[in-house]
Write an enzyme that holds these catalytic residues in place. Sequence first.
Site, short mmCIF file in Angstrom:
data_model
loop_
_atom_site.label_atom_id
_atom_site.label_comp_id
_atom_site.label_asym_id
_atom_site.label_seq_id
_atom_site.Cartn_x
_atom_site.Cartn_y
_atom_site.Cartn_z
N GLU A 182 5.28 2.07 -9.44
CA GLU A 182 5.28 1.34 -10.77
C GLU A 182 3.80 1.30 -11.19
OE1 GLU A 182 5.35 -3.49 -11.81
OE2 GLU A 182 5.54 -2.86 -9.72
N GLY B 195 -5.33 -4.35 -2.01
CA GLY B 195 -6.01 -4.99 -2.85
C GLY B 195 -5.16 -5.94 -3.75
N ASP B 196 -5.92 -6.68 -4.53
CA ASP B 196 -5.33 -7.58 -5.21
C ASP B 196 -4.46 -6.83 -6.50
OD1 ASP B 196 -6.31 -9.59 -4.02
OD2 ASP B 196 -7.96 -9.90 -5.63
N SER B 197 -3.22 -7.50 -6.67
CA SER B 197 -2.40 -7.03 -7.82
C SER B 197 -3.14 -6.95 -9.21
CB SER B 197 -1.11 -8.22 -8.22
OG SER B 197 -0.24 -7.76 -8.86
N GLY B 198 -2.82 -5.72 -9.70
CA GLY B 198 -3.34 -5.23 -10.83
C GLY B 198 -4.93 -4.52 -10.73
N VAL B 199 -5.20 -4.40 -9.55
CA VAL B 199 -6.67 -3.79 -9.36
C VAL B 199 -6.62 -2.32 -9.60
CG1 VAL B 199 -6.54 -3.28 -6.80
CG2 VAL B 199 -8.67 -4.07 -7.90
N GLY B 200 -5.45 -1.67 -9.46
CA GLY B 200 -5.36 -0.39 -9.79
C GLY B 200 -4.94 0.54 -8.56
N LYS B 201 -3.99 0.09 -7.58
CA LYS B 201 -3.72 0.75 -6.40
C LYS B 201 -2.50 1.81 -6.68
CE LYS B 201 -2.08 -2.86 -4.29
NZ LYS B 201 -2.42 -3.86 -5.48
N SER B 202 -1.65 1.43 -7.52
CA SER B 202 -0.78 2.67 -8.01
C SER B 202 -0.99 3.55 -8.77
CB SER B 202 0.44 1.84 -8.66
OG SER B 202 0.95 0.65 -7.61
N HIS C 120 1.48 -5.34 1.57
CA HIS C 120 1.61 -5.30 0.21
C HIS C 120 0.12 -4.15 -0.30
CE1 HIS C 120 1.34 -5.57 -4.08
NE2 HIS C 120 0.37 -6.10 -4.13
N ARG D 251 -24.17 1.00 1.87
CA ARG D 251 -24.49 2.22 0.77
C ARG D 251 -24.91 3.28 2.08
NH1 ARG D 251 -29.02 0.59 -3.40
NH2 ARG D 251 -28.58 2.88 -4.05
N ASP E 61 3.90 -0.49 -3.45
CA ASP E 61 4.14 -1.75 -3.45
C ASP E 61 4.31 -2.39 -2.01
OD1 ASP E 61 4.28 -4.31 -5.02
OD2 ASP E 61 6.36 -4.11 -4.54
#
Length: 306
Positions: A202, A153-160, A138, A243, A177
């Site tokens: 998406e 990353g988790d769903s909704g984190v901003g990948k797309s 994913h 860092r 996706d």
Amino acid sequence: MNRVRVSELIEHFDLKLVSGNEGLDREIIVSDISRPGLEIAGYFTYYPRRRLQLLGRTELSFFNELSMDERYKRTSQLCTAQTPCIVISRGIEVPQEFIISSNKRNVPVLQSKMQTTRLSSMITNYLESRLAPMTAVHGVLVDVYGVGVLITGDSGVGKSETALELVKRGHRLVADDSVEIRQEGESELVGSAPELIQHLLEIRGLGIINVMTLFGAGAVRNYKTVSMVIHLELWDQSKVYDRLGLDEEKIKLIDTEIPRLVLPVRPGRNLAVIIEVAAMNYRLKNMGYHAAQQFADRLNDSLHDR
């Protein structure tokens, strides 16, 4: 386990089915090809019966010099319950003994007009690609400056959304996706998109967009070698993030380890630019320049001088 049916091989290479019609659903499970020269001569002790059997001019010239009884015996031994198929190259006429034995055992005999060496190479490459170990991840796969970057990353984190910004900046989308990853060779991971969602992206609140239609054919590609993973996560104030860049984390996909970076996400951070820099830095490291390591070396030298 991945498998390739004989009928798929016929369709891909436009092969002619000569006999053994009942065996079209036989499955090829190994990418290695056998040239049964020793077997034609009568030595079957180590016959690799599960491999595709490819015969060219050399094997068939020797075969035609055998007596009729020997020819029937050899073809009967070649056509086993495990043999997926037999391929004759160079458009050579298939001996009658092969046709009779293959029909008895339901082993397809196929004919190609290509030269033996070229046909062997092409079939091997095709089978290695189709039978390569595969996994689905994913995430989003983007080609950034020639580096295949897998964004997770988790769903909704901003990948797309990050991938969309990268496409706007001239980079190319491979998959969104769901990324299908195959291991080709010893350590090469090749990612692609499932056919159903190829070239689609998406965006929450906007919906599904076709990147190729909006940005042109230069904004997408069908597959790309996965070189590094960038994992996006919401910024955790209690967590200490790297860092300096001296600690290089690795992640194992199938049987191959590749670098993995963790990028904390919060308002104001331009993730697309950071990913661009990460891709360029990856290329520099491969060329022998490691900025963080050089800084650490200079720091150590400075402390020693004191």
